[in-house]
Design an enzyme around this catalytic site. Structure first.
Site, PDB file in Angstrom:
ATOM      1  N   CYS A 101       0.795  -1.417   0.040  1.00 12.15           N
ATOM      2  CA  CYS A 101       0.007   0.102   0.018  1.00 12.15           C
ATOM      3  C   CYS A 101       0.853   1.272  -0.006  1.00 12.15           C
ATOM      4  CB  CYS A 101      -0.992  -0.151   1.114  1.00 12.15           C
ATOM      5  SG  CYS A 101      -0.053  -0.169   2.686  1.00 12.15           S
ATOM      6  N   HIS A 111      -2.027   0.402   7.163  1.00 16.14           N
ATOM      7  CA  HIS A 111      -2.198   0.804   5.731  1.00 16.14           C
ATOM      8  C   HIS A 111      -1.959   2.391   5.720  1.00 16.14           C
ATOM      9  CE1 HIS A 111      -4.505   0.197   1.915  1.00 16.14           C
ATOM     10  NE2 HIS A 111      -5.027   1.068   1.943  1.00 16.14           N
ATOM     11  N   ASP A 154      -7.705   6.192  -2.142  1.00 12.35           N
ATOM     12  CA  ASP A 154      -6.911   4.782  -1.700  1.00 12.35           C
ATOM     13  C   ASP A 154      -6.637   4.176  -3.067  1.00 12.35           C
ATOM     14  OD1 ASP A 154      -5.709   2.909  -0.710  1.00 12.35           O
ATOM     15  OD2 ASP A 154      -7.361   1.919   0.244  1.00 12.35           O
TER      16      ASP A 154
END
Lengths: 316, 654
Positions: free
Chosen positions: B410, B454, B470
């Site tokens: 991520c 994250h 995201d």
């Protein structure tokens, strides 16, 4: 006392009183100890008489044996006494080509073990085992002892030279331990003036037949014990177990012994049931040799120990 | 062994008990104190036991003083202080061990056992978890048993018997302990707080380089637990906001050094989520909350201009706080120029290919939202892979990732995306936190683990304010919907994957966690707020410390009355014999002066004594005596005797 009595104690009191009276003619001024001794034997307990030499221990033991009309043997304990001298010995019989057991002095109804603490522990334990088991084993053969079977042992105080004091576990086998003490001045004077006690013993006759003795012994456990008295016994036993001054308290066997002795005392005194006073009368003799103090420095007499216990426990 | 112990004399036995008590209470501290202290304690105990067995003399006073001074000096040298939890514990352990050197009589042994209790409870200052509880209980049990044995003088008890007795004692005192725990007035504030401890930091750190989050994701450690009041947001909205990173040096993202006072005004819409977060200690000072927090406990945290919740203290013990959040929001204000500059800055010469790409895309899509979509489209359609094991990147990490390796976690996607945005002139920043969480049906709460760590981006859209984007969702939408396990290739080491398929192990794990968090939330964290809400659940609103004190006193009274009632019932004497009652009456009547019955005096002795002293009563007394003896001790007491006895007692005139 107008309550009916279910056991033939009617005969018991006069018989016992008569015995005590007879004995008191020989042992002067020791009526309480004589009563204790008779109660002990009625309760089927063994008796230990402890005092310095020359105050009439052996005489009392002799007299008790004679008054109860029992076959008796005396064993003088010495440091070289062997177990075989007590129990008996097997001897080879030439005629039958086999060993035959010759019974020792232990095989009589009343054994007088004189100065029991002068013998070695080995000889002592031979006697004490016989007391416990009511039988003797020799060469793999078991021989029952006489019934009734009593041991009256005398011993010198432990601090005297050349003694092997009985260990606690063996002391426990004696129901009572009594001390005689010196007679008072008046009575001692009578003793000095009077007849030799040994001669008097020779003419002494039994006051109780073996049959009567058996009846009395059977009557002892049947003397009534009330709930109130059992409370008292338990309170006393509990006190000895919990009091911080004592190393160990009374065992259950000791409690039973205490109750039996009190019953015998009540029987002698013609009480329909055991009174607190009966218990108090026998207590010093029964617990005196069973309670061990933490602080061993001061030797205490049974009377002192008895008073200590009794005054601490209220009568319920 | 048992036989061996029985052969030892009392004093040695007691010493052994006390040494084992000490060992029991030292055990939890073995990891807290330096090894030399543990060795010193062991050596002292061994020496003391040997001295007892061999009859050696204990060290003289001057030597003991030297030992104590040395102990204090070495603690000072090691910790630079005698104060505080660590130094205090070390000193306590050293002193307890030195006390052994002068332990002779029973008093010393008692003191040592009390020291053991203190040491044992000091271990609670380090850990209060449910795992410690069984050890603590057993240790307290054993210590109490040893305390009793040290004091036992009358008769020696077998260990089993003594243990049973203390167990009974402790169980009896349990209601008292519970009453004290629940009712003792808790004061608000830090008064009861545990001393802060320096510890290792954990979880999300305050800077992110490529590979940081994927490394963190390998841990199944718990970050925090969340209990929702009411409904929970759908999985795709479970973004737990932590810190915001602004400074980029071409490889690493860091928090902004500057501070801004203007917070954009937020217009929230949609449902409001009300929840409580219990944070595991991480020794950081930021709090996590559902993106975007709208109400938070103002005494515990403040919000920065970029919506981080910050705590004034570092979180060194489990901390719980209540927050309300909205997942849908817009911002109505403009972005101040200073912030705009900060969030569009890129380091001068780095990542040239990225800048080029951004410029090309931006010219193609001048609208911000379209530009964002174009970049996400690129991630989605081209060959980019989501993996826990990304390859190492060159110094120009964004270029290297976007054009060479194309494999990342991520933080790679968020970093590349944010850099592209900035290169295109759009204000953008990185938010680090957690995403998702595992629902625990046993306790109705969510567990958020380190593996849920994250990073995502926020871009400023004119008219809408900061918008969460995201990029990971574009590459691996399963990550957001179903979690890490579903998103990464099967051969990668996702924590818990080995057990993941096994329902029973999972359930056990969840049950244990529920138990643990219940313990943490309701027992360890029990404070004035919880106390008040407990009582308002019981119908007593706004209880103050006075009423609590009263309640505590009242429950103590109830406890002791109940206990004595139970004891009285248990040791109830038999109903008193009526004859004994009448006799007591008689004794009261007769007993005056020296004629009071002595407690150990039997009835025959007593009545005879009175009869001697009072000859005028003798006839009555004789009859009374005979009646009483028959009633109380005779084989067949009769009721006629009792009435006669009572009559005589009443008639007796003195």
């Amino acid at each position: 006392m107008d309550a009916p009595t279910p056991v033939p104690t009617a005969d018991a009191a006069p018989l016992a009183t008569n015995t005590v009276k007879q004995l008191s003619r020989i042992i002067l001024g020791k009526e309480h100890q004589i009563r204790l001794g008779v109660a002990c034997l009625l309760a089927r307990g063994h008796l230990l008489i402890e005092d310095i030499p020359g105050v009439g221990k052996t005489t009392l033991a002799h007299a008790l044996a004679q008054a109860l009309g029992l076959s008796y043997q005396r064993i003088q304990f010495t440091s070289d006494l062997l177990p075989a001298d007590i129990i008996g010995v097997s001897i080879f019989d030439r005629n039958t080509s086999s060993f035959r057991f010759h019974k020792g002095p232990i095989f009589s109804q009343l054994v007088l073990a004189d100065e029991v603490n002068r013998a070695t522990p080995k000889a002592q334990s031979a006697l004490l085992e016989a007391m416990e088991e009511h039988q003797v084993t020799a060469d793999g053969q078991t021989y029952p002892l006489a019934a009734p079977f009593f041991v009256i042992a005398t011993q010198n105080p432990a601090y005297q030279i050349g003694t092997y004091p009985l260990p606690e576990s063996q002391l426990d086998r004696f129901l009572m331990r009594i001390e005689l003490g010196f007679p008072d001045a008046v009575l001692e004077r009578q003793l000095l003036l009077g007849q030799d006690r040994r001669d008097m013993l020779a003419t002494f006759t039994a006051t109780i037949t073996p049959q009567q003795l058996l009846i009395l012994q059977h009557a002892v456990p049947r003397v009534h014990v009330s709930e109130a008295l059992l409370d008292y016994v338990q309170a006393i036993v509990r006190y000895t177990r919990e009091a911080p001054a004592f190393e160990s308290g009374l065992s259950t066997r000791a409690a039973i012994g205490l109750l039996r002795a009190a019953q015998a005392w009540a029987l002698i005194h013609d009480h329909a049931g055991v009174l607190p006073e009966d218990l108090q009368a026998v207590l010093p003799a029964v617990v005196g040799h069973r309670i061990k103090f933490k602080d061993d420095s001061a030797a205490r007499t049974p009377a002192e120990i008895g008073r200590l216990v009794l005054e601490a426990v209220p009568v319920p | 062994m048992n036989h061996f112990i029985r052969q030892l004399d009392d004093q040695t036995q007691r010493l052994l008990w006390v040494v084992s008590a000490l060992a029991l209470s030292l055990l939890p501290h073995v990891t807290h104190v330096p090894i030399w202290i543990v060795l010193f304690a062991a050596a002292t105990a061994a020496w003391r036991i040997a001295a007892q067995m061999r009859g050696w003399r204990l060290p003289p006073k001057w030597l003991r003083i030297v030992v104590v001074v040395l102990a204090v000096v070495s603690v000072l040298a090691g910790y630079r202080t005698l104060n505080g939890l660590e130094a205090g514990t070390a000193l306590l352990v050293l002193m307890a061990a030195s006390k052994l050197l002068e332990t002779k009589d029973r008093r010393d042994l008692t003191v040592l056992i009390f020291i053991s209790f203190v040491l044992l409870f000091a271990a609670l200052l380090y850990e209060q978890g449910l795992l410690q509880l069984p050890y603590m209980l057993v240790a307290v049990w054993l210590l109490t048993t040893m305390l009793m044995r040290v004091h036992q003088t009358t008769s020696r008890m077998a260990m089993g018997e003594a243990m049973r007795m203390t167990a009974k004692m402790l169980l009896l005192s349990l209601p008292l302990g519970v009453a004290f725990f629940v009712l003792f007035p808790r004061l608000p504030g830090q008064f009861w707080a545990l001393p802060a401890r320096a510890g290792a930091t954990s979880g999300i750190s305050d800077e992110i380089s490529p590979g940081d989050v994927s490394e963190l994701s390998l841990s199944s450690g718990i970050a925090f637990r969340v209990t929702f009041t009411g409904s929970a947001p759908p999985p795709a909205e479970r973004y737990w906001r932590g810190i915001v990173l602004h400074d980029f040096d071409g490889r690493t993202w860091r928090r902004a050094r500057g501070r801004f006072s203007t917070t954009p005004s937020v217009e929230a819409s949609g449902p409001e989520y009300d929840y409580r977060i219990t944070l595991e200690p991480n020794n950081r000072n930021w709090l996590f909350s559902l993106d975007l927090p709208t109400r938070w406990p103002v005494t515990r945290a403040f919000q920065s201009y970029d919506f981080q919740l910050l705590s004034p203290e570092t979180i060194s013990s489990p901390t719980s706080y209540r927050v309300r959040s909205h997942t849908q929001y817009t911002m109505t204000s403009d972005l101040p120029t200073m912030q705009q500059n900060m969030d569009t800055a890129l380091p001068g010469e780095r990542n040239p290919r990225t800048r080029e790409l951004a410029r090309a895309l931006k010219t193609e899509h001048p609208d911000t939202l379209e530009f964002v979509q174009a970049v996400l489209q690129k991630f989605r359609n081209e060959e980019y892979f989501y993996t826990l094991e990304p390859p190492r990147l060159e110094a120009d990490s964004v270029d290297d990732f976007l054009f060479n390796t194309r494999r990342g976690f991520c933080e790679h996607f968020a970093s590349a995306f944010t850099a592209l945005m900035r290169a295109g002139g759009v204000p953008a920043r990185i938010v680090a936190g957690y995403q998702g969480g595992q629902y625990n049906p046993m306790g109705d709460y969510f567990i958020v683990r380190q593996s849920d760590a994250h990073a995502w981006s926020e871009v400023w859209v004119e008219g809408r304010g900061w918008v969460r984007v995201d990029p990971t969702a574009a590459v691996a939408p399963e990550r957001i919907e179903q979690g890490l396990d579903a998103a990464v290739p099967e051969d990668e080491p996702v924590p818990g994957r080995f057990f993941g398929g096994n329902g029973m192990v999972l359930n056990l794990q969840l049950a244990w966690d529920a138990l643990n968090s219940g313990w943490q939330n309701n027992v360890v964290e029990y404070n004035d707020t919880l106390q008040r809400s407990l009582f308002s659940n019981l119908g007593i609103d706004d209880i103050d410390w006075r009423s609590l004190g009263l309640l505590l006193t009242a429950s103590l009274a109830v406890f002791f009355v109940a206990l004595s009632g139970w004891l009285a019932l248990r040791f109830k004497p038999r109903p008193k014999d009526p004859a004994a009652q009448a006799y007591a009456h008689l004794c009261r009547k007769l007993g005056s002066g020296n004629l009071v019955r002595r407690p150990h005096e039997g009835p025959v002795d007593y009545l005879t004594r009175v009869g001697t002293a009072r000859p005028e009563l003798r006839a009555d007394l004789d009859e009374l005596r005979a009646l009483y003896v028959s009633l109380r001790y005779g084989p067949l007491p009769m009721s006629a005797q009792l009435s006669r006895f009572r009559f005589l007692v009443n008639r007796l005139k003195l």
